[in-house]
Design an enzyme around this catalytic site. Structure first.
Site, PDB file in Angstrom:
ATOM      1  N   CYS A 114       0.819  -1.229   0.000  1.00 10.20           N
ATOM      2  CA  CYS A 114       0.000   0.000   0.000  1.00 10.20           C
ATOM      3  C   CYS A 114       0.846   1.269   0.000  1.00 10.20           C
ATOM      4  O   CYS A 114       0.329   2.352  -0.271  1.00 10.20           O
ATOM      5  CB  CYS A 114      -0.938   0.000   1.196  1.00 10.20           C
ATOM      6  N   HIS A 241      -3.228   7.158   2.838  1.00 10.10           N
ATOM      7  CA  HIS A 241      -3.671   5.856   2.322  1.00 10.10           C
ATOM      8  C   HIS A 241      -5.056   5.566   2.881  1.00 10.10           C
ATOM      9  O   HIS A 241      -5.314   5.741   4.085  1.00 10.10           O
ATOM     10  CB  HIS A 241      -2.660   4.783   2.742  1.00 10.10           C
ATOM     11  N   ASN A 271      -9.928  -0.355   0.639  1.00 11.20           N
ATOM     12  CA  ASN A 271      -8.469  -0.261   0.548  1.00 11.20           C
ATOM     13  C   ASN A 271      -8.020  -0.838  -0.796  1.00 11.20           C
ATOM     14  O   ASN A 271      -8.052  -2.053  -0.987  1.00 11.20           O
ATOM     15  CB  ASN A 271      -7.864  -1.031   1.727  1.00 11.20           C
TER      16      ASN A 271
END
Ligand code: UT7
Length: 314
Positions: A114, A241, A271
């Site tokens: 990520c 994020h 996500n």
């Protein structure tokens, strides 16, 4: 004067199929209320079996090139942040280079989960500042839902698929562009978020990753601003994020940041790993949240464990 790397165009793409919390209620023992209160996620986009990470990356890349008003032959490097490549080799970067029919320019993948987009953007900036490359396509693309155990309610509610891209070019302008980056890794925590190479699914120690995420986000925002000689008050927008609204709220509280200074769209995408920050950046930029002169921090954290941030002046 050393050239700075400036974003001259961006685009993003998500697959059309939407999986809502109501859909998940029919698949595992969960509720919309639990997912919303623990993560803030309402729905996410998921690929069908035929769609690949390269497909998403290509769609986002073409939109970024169009927004930048350049052809692919303008590029001299392609960087793709992904941890869900369609094969161990060729890389998504090479698949993309072939599909975009550019000259035989170098192209490679960057694996930092990520945090990948921030690692790739920092790499692009370093190449621009060194003078080696001037026009770089930076893509963050992932299809994590292909690696999710759809019987594990602890992980399957969190992830979505997508891609985001930016075109970065050398600029000798008025000090705008990528001002600084701050990258880090805590390999000792790698065991808390794992995707094995064969016959496995994503496994996660949610509580440990949560604690890491809060500390990594706070550290990377603080340190990247310091490296750019900026104060927290100088930051006009934080694009973190998009993993969990509780992580973002914790950090906002610790840093004393007002909600208006933080961009959030995780309710609609979940996500999306390396795609999360470039998708959020696209929506923030196109939605008028970033104005000329603004200082924007992009900050990610994820498996590895990795974390990293870039501060950009527009
Ligand atoms: O890019 C980085 C990616 N990863 C992350 O950002 C993850 C970071 N961690 C988190 O976001 C949170 O830890 C989660 C959202 C994953 C979990 O939230 P939590 O508050 O840490 O919950 P928990 O794991 O401690 O679980 C609490 C309870 C458990 O039940 P018991 O043992 O208390 O009876 C779980 O079994 O919630 C249960 N649970 C669920 N219940 C309904 C776990 N998943 C679900 C679910 N629906 N989907």
């Amino acid at each position: 004067m050393t050239a700075k790397a400036k974003i001259i165009g961006s685009g993003f793409y998500v697959p059309p199929k939407i999986l809502t919390n109501a859909d998940l209620e029919k698949m595992v023992d969960t509720t919309d209320e639990w997912i919303m209160s623990r993560s803030g996620i309402k729905e996410r986009h998921v690929c069908d079996d035929k769609t690949t990470t390269a497909d998403l990356a290509e769609a986002a890349a073409r939109l970024a090139l169009k927004a930048a008003n350049v052809n692919s032959d303008y590029l001299d490097l392609i960087l793709v942040a992904t941890t869900t490549p369609d094969s161990l080799f060729p890389s998504v970067g090479c698949i993309l280079q072939n599909r975009l029919a550019v000259r035989r320019i170098p192209s490679f993948d960057i694996s930092a989960a990520c945090s990948g987009f921030n690692f790739a953007l920092a790499t692009a900036a370093a190449f621009v500042e060194s003078g080696q490359y001037s026009n770089i396509l930076v893509v963050g693309a992932d299809t994590l839902t292909k690696y999710v155990d759809w019987t594990d309610r602890g992980t399957c509610v969190l992830f979505g698929d997508g891609a985001g891209a930016v075109v970065v070019s050398a600029s000798n302008g008025d000090g705008d562009g990528i001002l600084a980056n701050y990258l880090g890794a805590r390999g000792e925590g790698g065991k808390h978020l794992v995707m094995p190479l064969k016959n496995g699914f994503i496994t996660m120690n949610g509580k440990e990753v949560f604690k890491f995420a809060v500390s990594a986000l706070e550290e990377s925002v603080t340190e990247v601003l310091k490296k750019a000689n900026l104060k927290l008050e100088d930051m006009d927008l934080l694009i973190p994020h998009q993993a969990n609204i509780r992580i973002i709220n914790h950090v906002a509280k610790k840093l004393g940041l007002p909600k208006e200074k933080i961009f959030v769209n995780l309710d609609r995408y979940g996500n999306t790993s390396a795609a999360s920050i470039p998708i959020a950046f696209n929506e923030a930029y196109n939605g008028g949240r970033i104005k000329k002169g603004d200082k924007v921090v992009l900050s990610g954290f994820g498996a590895g464990l990795t974390y990293g941030a870039n501060v950009i002046k527009f």
